[in-house]
Enzyme design. Sequence first.
Site, PDB file in Angstrom:
ATOM      1  N   CYS A 216      -3.312   2.029   2.641  1.00  0.00           N
ATOM      2  CA  CYS A 216      -3.752   3.293   2.036  1.00  0.00           C
ATOM      3  C   CYS A 216      -2.784   3.863   1.012  1.00  0.00           C
ATOM      4  O   CYS A 216      -3.080   4.884   0.390  1.00  0.00           O
ATOM      5  CB  CYS A 216      -4.035   4.312   3.131  1.00  0.00           C
ATOM      6  SG  CYS A 216      -5.319   3.735   4.271  1.00  0.00           S
TER       7      CYS A 216
ATOM      8  N   HIS B 169      -2.059  13.670   2.401  1.00  0.00           N
ATOM      9  CA  HIS B 169      -2.776  12.473   2.835  1.00  0.00           C
ATOM     10  C   HIS B 169      -3.898  12.880   3.786  1.00  0.00           C
ATOM     11  O   HIS B 169      -5.014  12.401   3.658  1.00  0.00           O
ATOM     12  CB  HIS B 169      -1.811  11.495   3.495  1.00  0.00           C
ATOM     13  CG  HIS B 169      -2.411  10.156   3.790  1.00  0.00           C
ATOM     14  ND1 HIS B 169      -2.987   9.364   2.812  1.00  0.00           N
ATOM     15  CD2 HIS B 169      -2.529   9.472   4.961  1.00  0.00           C
ATOM     16  CE1 HIS B 169      -3.434   8.252   3.362  1.00  0.00           C
ATOM     17  NE2 HIS B 169      -3.169   8.286   4.665  1.00  0.00           N
TER      18      HIS B 169
ATOM     19  N   HIS C  11     -12.151   9.019   3.150  1.00  0.00           N
ATOM     20  CA  HIS C  11     -10.856   8.356   2.942  1.00  0.00           C
ATOM     21  C   HIS C  11     -11.102   7.069   2.180  1.00  0.00           C
ATOM     22  O   HIS C  11     -11.587   6.076   2.740  1.00  0.00           O
ATOM     23  CB  HIS C  11     -10.193   8.083   4.290  1.00  0.00           C
ATOM     24  CG  HIS C  11      -8.791   7.553   4.182  1.00  0.00           C
ATOM     25  ND1 HIS C  11      -8.165   7.309   2.978  1.00  0.00           N
ATOM     26  CD2 HIS C  11      -7.877   7.215   5.143  1.00  0.00           C
ATOM     27  CE1 HIS C  11      -6.960   6.851   3.184  1.00  0.00           C
ATOM     28  NE2 HIS C  11      -6.755   6.783   4.499  1.00  0.00           N
TER      29      HIS C  11
END
Length: 396
Positions: free
Chosen positions: A158, A291, A326
């Site tokens: 990520c 995040h 996400h």
Amino acid sequence: MTDSIVITGLGVISAIGNDKAETLASLQSEKTGVGALRYLRTDHHEFPVGEVKMSDDEMKQKLGISAEPTTRTSLMGMIAMQEALQEAALLDSHEQRVMLVSGTTVGGMDKSEQYYLDYLNNDCRNDYIKTHDCGATTELIADYFGIFSMVTSISTACSSAANAIILGANLIRSGQTDIAVVGGTECITKFHLNGFNSLMILDHEQCKPFDANRAGLNLGEGASYIVIETEESAKKREARILGRLSGYGNACDAFHQTASSDDGEGAYLAMRKALGMAGLSPADISYVNAHGTGTPNNDVSESQALFRVFGHQLPYVSSTKGLTGHTTSASGAVETAICLLAMHHHFVPANYGWHTAMENGVKPVDKNITNVELRHVMCNSFGFGGNDSSLIISQY
């Protein structure tokens, strides 16, 4: 060290818009793109996702592509990159050295999932197997534009797109390229969905980053790229400067294969490195795009890291993953795009889905804050294995 790194082009596609204008409109109206799964062929329709609102065929038509093989990851990347290159006046560039650094993890897995069994029968779809890996995705994008002197891929889960931005900036600073097109792209795949489900970190409802009742993340997909170059190069080309990449940092605390450390050590170190490079104090940061995945573990860890950096006088903080889902490997670039849009249009994006403060955690911005000047914005991207990166975007 060369002069400052500036941003001269931006392109984005995600669940909240197929370009910058649509993305901005969704952000300003606090409109989420998370909803029922539509395009991925899977039995798992119980999870909300943030899918791009276009089929593969619609994307091919938009791009004027009829040849095969193509993958959803590469198609989204082409759409986002076309917007960025057009803004930076690089679509027909042959005079400068232009490098592509692209982050992805699933690559062309969407097609190899569909066709890998056929490979044994040697049928006509074997070319899709060759598009499986991350590098093949980057090559498909690069071949579509044909302007790149060098091409490479980053795969750090990520934090991939954020690390692609960092690598591109370092290559410019070291004199290995004049201009870098940097970012990432990622589609949702069965492997992707099932993998996160096996970790038990998918929410069956709308995700709620930094909320006391958060239960996991909503997967998303998308792509974003920015064009970066030295200020001298941008002025020489008479390019419009959108902002500065004033600082960045990467750290790996290697705490666990998937979990973040309780004290957010990797995140803390990445943010401190970014501030140090930018020559800024924590008080100089106007907004942090966190995040903020909505998982119990990440939001505790990131909160502790933010408190360690900023104390309890935090700047505005929000996670925009409640809007986009996400986007995993693309998230660092998609959220950099959101930061630039917020900076230019003087607002702080809402942390969609937040209702109840978590114990000892960040209290995010729950509604858009408008008419605010964002001079320096921090964008966080944290990957599995503790591979954590932080970017600072500043006004030019």
